[in-house]
Scaffold this motif. Structure first.
Motif, PDB file in Angstrom:
ATOM      1  N   MET A   1       0.832  -1.196   0.000  1.00 55.73           N
ATOM      2  CA  MET A   1       0.000   0.000   0.000  1.00 55.73           C
ATOM      3  C   MET A   1       0.868   1.247   0.000  1.00 55.73           C
TER       4      MET A   1
ATOM      5  N   SER B   1      -6.636  -2.122   6.998  1.00 51.63           N
ATOM      6  CA  SER B   1      -5.944  -1.892   5.733  1.00 51.63           C
ATOM      7  C   SER B   1      -4.978  -0.730   5.924  1.00 51.63           C
TER       8      SER B   1
ATOM      9  N   ASN C   1      -4.914   1.919   4.149  1.00 51.32           N
ATOM     10  CA  ASN C   1      -5.679   3.152   4.024  1.00 51.32           C
ATOM     11  C   ASN C   1      -6.363   3.516   5.338  1.00 51.32           C
TER      12      ASN C   1
ATOM     13  N   THR D   1      -7.863  -6.692   2.195  1.00 49.43           N
ATOM     14  CA  THR D   1      -8.486  -5.946   1.088  1.00 49.43           C
ATOM     15  C   THR D   1      -7.512  -5.796  -0.081  1.00 49.43           C
TER      16      THR D   1
ATOM     17  N   ASN E   1      -4.726   1.107  -3.819  1.00 45.63           N
ATOM     18  CA  ASN E   1      -4.929  -0.169  -3.142  1.00 45.63           C
ATOM     19  C   ASN E   1      -3.714  -1.083  -3.207  1.00 45.63           C
TER      20      ASN E   1
END
Length: 765
Positions: free
Chosen positions: A1, A47, A49, A75, A411
């Motif tokens: 990520m 995640s 994010n 994810t 992502n």
């Protein structure tokens, strides 16, 4: 990520197996905002994010203890090694006890299961594990639902040994849909049209799903009554088989607090041609009757399942005004919809989830009519290709043009290996769009997909942003092959920009008025066209000398200018104001002796110009008529006539603006409102290729073709620029989608070049 840099005051440290009270078996802890004075929250399987989200000021009251499992990616879901969820639960419980955790935060299905176990063991506020399983396990969810489609179950012990309920073949109506009893992201699903197809499909799906089921089975065996839920603890791999359902997908979000159901919103799911999710749009287009039916179905399910003290996300299929079909319900929030609810309802989904986890009832959004709610869209940029992420997606271009305005969420990292899952495309990034017109947001999202997905560039090309040249109103690109210098105008901040391509040095020269066109007269002297009329500009002294300021008793406003090999200056005129285009433009010529001659008076809106390599054809863009005029001219202009005119764009794709001619005679045309540069063969009028850029107003283009001997088949390279200054006079030409596009934050100077290697980084800037 992607991990963005944070302020020095924000501290992040990793803790691995160093606690004296216990030993972590499988988990790794990331602590965000460490402080004894903040509310300690245990975050399960976040995640990247989400971790970045927790650094924001709005979450400064919390200390987040992020418990992660390296063998499990959430994810999108991926098992990287053998997963022991029982050990992960034990780690979570022990860690929560040792650090006086007061609440559990989660947003993913597996984390939801673990959170329920931890909450029960430590008597924290949250859902019961049994109620979560009844939601997550699709077979038991079907048993609760009063209006479920016909369904049954298949159990797979090993390849070739399949237990099929005879009800499937005798009572269910084909086609049928097969899916795992516990999964996310639509993994391991398939459709069958005939009974004889069932064994092969079930064998293939169950074999791939087996590692996932083994992970769930061990957890269920430890924490649930196997006599009550035998299909949750069986060693055989269970698959749900149900009658195929189709229609309009929709999700209902809300939460349950001490037995009371509260609704947040309804979100439409729009599908791509292959059946995968294209985007989510809020608010959903649903009738009041359908909304009432959905709310009633969800309320009944929640009461029957006993789900309490939890967010929920219920997925439906709508089929006209018939009873909505409940596909599945999850005992967690839809983290994906956080942006939608924040922008449209001013409802902070993560903060609401944190409140609920602490036993505080969040304030549900006030009911408003659809007309009062701004439309928001979360659109996926996905691929079914495999390979290094940087060979599939243009990260640099996305970061340089979209990340600064928070339009995009990444992502994956450029160096991450992407594998085709065969059941769902991989979302490389997500776009966050806001507007009033759903169709316009989808159009813009598809345009950005075309600009950023490298698999859609055929033949391949590279795009990079010249970092030292931010623009407001980019225009008038002109390349000087003698000095290897590029010139560009910024009419949003009146100035001339000189870029040396040899040294990459940039110089800026302020101008006393708006200019739109540049041509090289001699070394060190340029001709500028614009609201100053036609002038000479000395690069050394910065002195401006008028060539022509008025024509036929009126102030001359010239749009574009070029100079032919004999020294003739060709320029065109425009007449417009903020209310629109007022009069036709003219094509004029100024010879080396300074004599002005009108050559053509029928240009509806004169724009970019260029000469063929042999100097025999002059091309002039007519933006209002979306066409190009072709004039025939000889060296001394003793012969000049209008040869033909041909259309180069349709109404829906923008307006032709700038033009350049390459050494092979092809025309490169920029599209204002259209976000692209199109290469056209002037002989056949066919499009040779399209270059899609992640901005909409592309104004000018120039070919980099130095005076050295370049072979005709050598790779092309050119520059294009964009503008954020509205074209007020061009409102009449604006396509239907323009008013609802995202407002661009700045203009750009792009370098574009032919490439045979996707993902390479030849950006010298």
């Amino acid at each position: 990520m992607f991990v963005r840099e944070h302020c020095d005051r924000q501290i992040l440290f990793m803790v691995k197996n160093i606690y004296s009270q216990f030993t972590l078996k499988v988990a790794t802890v990331t602590v965000i905002n460490p402080s004894d004075k903040l509310i300690p929250i245990l975050v399960l399987c976040p995640s990247q994010n989400e971790k970045q989200l927790f650094y924001r000021a709005e979450f400064s009251d919390y200390c987040f203890h992020c418990l992660e499992y390296s063998c499990l990616q959430t994810t999108p879901p991926k098992i990287k090694d053998r997963v022991d969820l029982v050990a992960f639960c034990q780690d979570a419980i022990a860690y929560a006890q040792a650090h006086q955790i007061v609440a559990i935060y989660y947003s993913f299905d597996i984390a939801n299961l673990v959170a329920a176990i931890v909450c029960e063991k430590l008597n924290l506020f949250g859902p019961r594990f049994e109620s979560v399983v009844q939601c997550f396990h699709k077979f038991y969810a079907r048993k609760i639902d009063s209006y479920a489609p016909g369904y049954s179950v298949v159990q797979w012990e090993n390849e070739g040994k399949l237990t099929i309920d005879e009800q499937i073949l005798t009572k269910l109506k084909f086609p049928l849909f097969v899916k795992p009893v516990c999964s996310s992201y639509g993994m391991f699903c398939g459709k069958i049209n005939k009974p004889e197809q069932l064994p092969e499909l079930c064998n293939n799906l169950a074999k791939n799903y087996q590692p996932w089921w083994q992970m769930y089975q061990v957890l269920f065996q430890e924490f649930i009554d196997s006599r009550k839920y035998p299909l949750a603890t069986t060693s055989q791999v269970p698959l749900l088989v149900e009658e195929m359902v189709s229609g309009q997908p929709l999700t209902c979000d809300g939460f349950v607090y001490q037995g009371q159901v509260h609704f947040v919103g309804l979100v439409d799911t729009l599908e791509a041609e292959d059946g995968s999710v294209d985007c989510y749009i809020f608010p959903a287009q649903v009738s009041c009757k359908q909304q009432q039916n959905i709310y009633a179905r969800v309320t009944n399910f929640i009461q029957d399942s006993g789900l309490d003290n939890s967010f929920f996300s219920a997925e439906f299929w709508l089929q006209g005004q018939d009873t909505p079909i409940l596909i599945e319900i999850n005992a967690r929030m839809s983290a994906t919809f956080g942006f939608l609810y924040q922008q449209s309802l001013n409802f902070n989904l993560p903060k609401a989830a944190l409140k609920l986890a602490q036993g505080i009832c969040p304030q549900a959004p006030q009911h408003r009519s659809e007309e009062e709610i701004i439309t928001t869209c979360r659109l996926y940029i996905s691929t079914r290709k495999s390979g290094l992420a940087s060979t599939l997606f243009d990260f640099n271009l996305a970061q340089q043009t979209l990340d600064c305005s928070q339009l995009i969420t990444f992502n994956c990292e450029p160096g991450e290996q992407i594998q085709d899952t065969h059941y769902h495309p991989t979302p490389l990034a997500e776009l966050n769009l806001v507007g009033a017109n759903r169709a316009a947001l989808q159009f813009y999202g598809e345009h950005l997909r075309n600009a950023l997905l490298l698999e859609r560039r055929s033949p391949t090309y590279q795009v990079s942003v010249v970092q030292d040249c931010p623009l407001q109103g980019g225009e008038g690109l002109c390349y000087d092959g003698e000095t290897n210098q590029l010139f560009c105008l910024d009419y949003g901040n009146p100035q001339l920009i000189k870029l040396c391509l040899t040294t990459c040095q940039v110089q800026r020269f302020p101008l006393p008025g708006l200019c739109y066109g540049v041509a090289v007269l001699t070394k060190g002297t340029l001709v500028l066209s614009g609201e100053l009329g036609l002038v000479q500009f000395n690069l050394h002294t910065q002195k401006i000398t008028p060539i022509i300021e008025t024509y036929q008793g009126k102030k001359l406003v010239s749009n574009d200018v070029i100079i032919d090999t004999t020294g003739n200056i060709w320029f065109n005129t425009i007449n417009e104001d903020t209310t629109g285009i007022k009069d036709k433009g003219k094509l004029l010529k100024c010879n080396p002796q300074g004599q002005i001659q009108e050559m053509f008076a029928g240009l509806s809106y004169a724009n970019g110009m260029g000469l063929s390599p042999d100097g025999r054809s002059l091309y002039v863009v007519d933006s209002l008529e979306r066409s190009i005029h072709v004039f025939v001219v000889n060296g001394d202009c003793s012969e000049f006539y209008h040869d033909r005119q041909f259309i180069v764009s349709q109404e829906h794709e923008g307006v032709p603006d700038g033009l350049a001619v390459d050494r092979a005679g092809y025309l490169w045309v920029t599209f204002w409102f259209g976000g692209k540069v199109v290469c056209i063969d002037p002989r056949s009028q066919a499009r040779v290729r399209e270059i899609i850029l992640p901005v909409m107003n592309i104004s000018s283009v120039t070919i980099v073709d130095s005076k050295c001997n370049c072979p005709a088949d050598s790779p092309w390279k050119f520059f294009a620029c964009s503008s954020i200054v509205p074209w007020l006079g061009g409102k009449l030409l604006a396509p239907w989608y323009v008013d609802d596009l995202v407002v661009e934050q700045r203009g750009y100077l792009f370098e574009l070049r032919e490439s045979e290697k996707i993902g390479g980084d030849n950006n010298i800037w």
